[in-house]
Write an enzyme that holds these catalytic residues in place. Sequence first.
Site, PDB file in Angstrom:
ATOM      1  N   HIS A   1      -6.681  -1.766  15.268  1.00  0.00           N
ATOM      2  CA  HIS A   1      -6.880  -1.066  14.000  1.00  0.00           C
ATOM      3  C   HIS A   1      -6.657  -2.014  12.812  1.00  0.00           C
ATOM      4  CE1 HIS A   1      -6.717   2.587  11.401  1.00  0.00           C
ATOM      5  NE2 HIS A   1      -5.937   1.809  10.671  1.00  0.00           N
ATOM      6  N   GLU A   2      -5.533  -2.693  12.804  1.00  0.00           N
ATOM      7  CA  GLU A   2      -5.238  -3.566  11.649  1.00  0.00           C
ATOM      8  C   GLU A   2      -6.227  -4.725  11.597  1.00  0.00           C
ATOM      9  OE1 GLU A   2      -3.360  -2.068   9.706  1.00  0.00           O
ATOM     10  OE2 GLU A   2      -2.477  -0.723  11.202  1.00  0.00           O
TER      11      GLU A   2
ATOM     12  N   GLU B   1       0.848  -1.191   0.000  1.00  0.00           N
ATOM     13  CA  GLU B   1       0.000   0.000   0.000  1.00  0.00           C
ATOM     14  C   GLU B   1       0.883   1.239   0.000  1.00  0.00           C
ATOM     15  OE1 GLU B   1      -2.814   0.377   3.226  1.00  0.00           O
ATOM     16  OE2 GLU B   1      -3.750   2.109   2.290  1.00  0.00           O
TER      17      GLU B   1
ATOM     18  N   GLY C   1       3.035   2.536  10.790  1.00  0.00           N
ATOM     19  CA  GLY C   1       2.835   1.828  12.061  1.00  0.00           C
ATOM     20  C   GLY C   1       2.636   0.337  11.830  1.00  0.00           C
ATOM     21  N   ALA C   2       1.832   0.000  10.840  1.00  0.00           N
ATOM     22  CA  ALA C   2       1.544  -1.397  10.540  1.00  0.00           C
ATOM     23  C   ALA C   2       0.778  -1.462   9.234  1.00  0.00           C
ATOM     24  CB  ALA C   2       0.701  -2.019  11.657  1.00  0.00           C
ATOM     25  N   MET C   3       0.560  -2.689   8.748  1.00  0.00           N
ATOM     26  CA  MET C   3      -0.137  -2.848   7.470  1.00  0.00           C
ATOM     27  C   MET C   3      -1.060  -4.056   7.535  1.00  0.00           C
ATOM     28  SD  MET C   3      -0.729  -1.770   4.473  1.00  0.00           S
ATOM     29  CE  MET C   3      -1.966  -2.616   3.501  1.00  0.00           C
ATOM     30  N   GLU C   4      -2.290  -3.822   7.099  1.00  0.00           N
ATOM     31  CA  GLU C   4      -3.368  -4.800   7.267  1.00  0.00           C
ATOM     32  C   GLU C   4      -3.444  -5.882   6.195  1.00  0.00           C
ATOM     33  OE1 GLU C   4      -3.787  -1.488   6.457  1.00  0.00           O
ATOM     34  OE2 GLU C   4      -5.449  -1.223   5.052  1.00  0.00           O
ATOM     35  N   ASN C   5      -2.340  -6.251   5.537  1.00  0.00           N
ATOM     36  CA  ASN C   5      -2.373  -7.284   4.491  1.00  0.00           C
ATOM     37  C   ASN C   5      -3.257  -8.454   4.922  1.00  0.00           C
ATOM     38  OD1 ASN C   5      -0.055  -5.860   3.328  1.00  0.00           O
ATOM     39  ND2 ASN C   5       1.043  -6.757   5.050  1.00  0.00           N
TER      40      ASN C   5
HETATM   41  N1  B3K Z   1      -2.961   1.077   5.676  1.00  0.00           N
HETATM   42  C1  B3K Z   1      -1.682   1.199   6.338  1.00  0.00           C
HETATM   43  C2  B3K Z   1      -0.920   2.395   5.914  1.00  0.00           C
HETATM   44  C3  B3K Z   1      -0.082   2.213   4.726  1.00  0.00           C
HETATM   45  C4  B3K Z   1       0.823   3.393   4.504  1.00  0.00           C
HETATM   46  C5  B3K Z   1       1.179   3.561   3.080  1.00  0.00           C
HETATM   47  N2  B3K Z   1       2.090   4.655   2.852  1.00  0.00           N
HETATM   48  C6  B3K Z   1      -1.799   1.219   7.810  1.00  0.00           C
HETATM   49  C7  B3K Z   1      -3.124   1.481   8.360  1.00  0.00           C
HETATM   50  O1  B3K Z   1      -3.675   2.552   8.251  1.00  0.00           O
HETATM   51  O2  B3K Z   1      -3.687   0.585   8.920  1.00  0.00           O
HETATM   52 ZN    ZN Z   2      -5.577   1.902   8.724  1.00  0.00          ZN
END
Ligand code: B3K
Ligand code: ZN
Length: 875
Positions: free
Chosen positions: A300-301, A124, A264-268
Amino acid sequence: MTEPVETHLKDYKRPDFNVETVELHADIFETETFVTASLGVRKSPEAADGVSLLLDGRELDLVSIELDGRVLTDGEYTLEGEVLTLPAAPDAFVLTTKVKIHPETNTSLEGLYFADGTFLTQCEAEGFRRITFFPDRPDVMGSYRCTVSADKGTYPVLLANGNLVDEGELSGGRHFATWEDPHKKPSYLFAMVAGDLACREDTFTTASGREVALKFYVDHQDADKCGHAIESLKKSMAWDEKTFGLEYDLDTYMVVATHSFNAGAMENKGLNVFNSKYVLAKPETATDMDFQGIEGVIGHEYFHNWTGNRVTLCNWFQLSLKEGLTVFRDQEFSSDMGSRAVKRIADVRGLRASQFAEDAGPMAHPIRPESYIEMNNFYTATVYNKGAEVIRMIHTFLGPEGFRKGMDLYVARHDGSAVACEDFIAAMEDASGVDLSRFRLWYSQAGTPKVTVTRAFDAETSRYTLTFSQKVPDTPGQANKKAMQIPVRMGLLGDDGAPVSLTLEGETSLGPLERVLSLSSDLESFTFTGVEKEPVPSLFRGFSAPINQVTDLTEAELIFLMAHDTDSFNRWDAAQQLYANTILGMVAELKKGEPLALSTDLVAAVQTTLTHPTLDKALIAQALTLPSETELGDRMAEIDVDGIHAAREFVADTLAVALKESWRSVYEACKEVGPYRPDTQSMAKRRLKGLCLSYLSRVESPAFVMDAFASAANMTDELAALTVLVGMDSPESDEAMDRFYGAWKGDTLVLDKWFTAQALSNRPGTLERVASLMEHPDFDIKNPNKVRALIGAFCQANPWHFHRLDGKGYDLLADTVIALNTINPSIAARMASGFNRWKRYDEKRQGLMKARLERIKGTENLANGVFEIVSKALA
Ligand code: B3K
Ligand code: ZN
């Protein structure tokens, strides 16, 4: 050099081709990685005849390309810049490309990259195009099957989204794993990992009785720091079932922690990648704030699984559809897990500090932006936090039941598809019957509305009238805005502090003690009847709208609200307003050369709050925390850096001296016995204790604080003492820094705190100290956490030193941005926004900052993201 192009919402069109299946093979080697992708492409029935298929690709070496198994010759496709074009592509076909990439030298931390011994992905917003050629846009959704192969000894763990369907040995000491994700998804949710990681496991049984395996992958040395994150995940899963009826949908939920992460983190899907800061914690190494941050980000994730993943975005302009909503959800989760009022105060403090400033600067944009050059620049406080406020206002207008019905309808209607903010609003309207037509302006108009309130009391007729006028300020590209629909949660307090019934003119029965008024035009009045004595108004309770409120409340009335308001948030806010009025008044007096004196009523009000026998200790601590210098600056037309610093220090010193005995006795009373516990009450005590220590440090000897530092039994207390010590100009300060470093030199997350403490110091020479810390062996400009901990903290949260009149603070930032421009453009752009408010300062400083902005803009090979920030700032 060609000017970077801007992408506009008005140009958005559904894709001509969808990629229904993605079969990916990533063969990872030390000095190169080969990615083979077979895409099952189908033309949309709406697409025109003869349209071309466009695939995005960035820094990819194309090795081969085949269509339905036939090698394409040069004339059958074109590769120009970052676009691979297949002219007049057939209706349905399989396109296979093989590319070579270099994760081992990829310092952007986007796409596939190698950091701290592990290969990881971040897709993302537009990182997937760094892995393979693909229509890299969120409205292209398909099913993924991914095989990763690597050396088995060095990278025993191989992960991707979904379920493990095959694994085995390969020749040459290599092995592979194949993962299949049963849910279709956009490319930005793709993830894969290869590394040597420890795995901590647990399980969660869903409401319908399915057992989900929870797997946390971390560095071996961190395996003892996952407990809190795992518990937080289980709480999140249970909360989403209970609050929104949403259950997890795969058999495994994986989280991988890395020290090298841009965000902070990524919701893959099924495979979150986290900045280790939001996973790892134990009492000796993590503060209460860290524990809370982990709970919030894990939540959040997790919540993204429905709001973002199952229901995703049709284009990046809709980012707030998933982010605003998911922030709202994580805020509600944290409020339910701890203290609602304390959480609200923290969120509003953050919003005012960062989002209000953004809304007043060159990058101001609506929560649904209309254009962007670099999408990464729009992961902003506006899209996230103001976005969450917008959702919260919908919640206020619909009520909890109406909101829940709206969420149910939104998910039922759009599960498995890529939609827009408008679809969310429509679901909310359809489910509740509430008309949100005017409310939609919150999605399209930028700027923080200013609401001015005047009041009139008519003793003869017992009528009390509140008049609200609103003005949405002009922002770049947007002038003469319309009045917004604004909810005002409010009450009136009688002179004994008791709430007054709110009967609006024309109503026949006695009204409630609290109401939500709805503003929707430039000027509106509300008259309450049966009001015997002039009340004190308590407006925008719980911060019911993200606006700037202008009132004529007197010091006495603010002190009254601080003591009596039934709304905890507004008690805190009254105190903040009182401090701000006082400090800004002093800034003006200093300018005139007048001596300063603090009102004895204010001191008495602080005393009453500090020694309150029953008030939540966390609320006491919040109420006695002065607004930051940055926040105070935002309230001035021209920010007076030195005046604000001097006046704020004067208020803090005066309170410290006047209430010395009380600070001391509350400090002693907050000392704990027994082991550390991260529960709400214990955290509240530690917070108040830390605040008392900071006031006490102004009247006690450094040895007193050193003693607190040396006897600390957890990181919260240790860091509270260290932060205070580092600002004291004494040998104890250096001694504490050395001892802290010596104790924690193996723990990179704890060292981030050490860097930050020094960056935030008030001591003379802080800038030189920061500059020399950039040469420290534990500092690494390639690591975003380090950059944020040291340089970010200094430039954003130490205005007095950063804005030094010799311009050296500005040089430090400009040099950093230029260095990061080639290393990590997305962090470079973030850092560059440190100059965004340059026009708010005096002429001298404006000139100094402008010169640095121009220097950055003139840098060769400037990344699009940095270009966007600096050119908008200079415009
Ligand atoms: N969706 C990701 C953020 C990605 C950042 C891209 N530059 C984290 C979040 O909002 O949960
Ligand atoms: Zn988010």
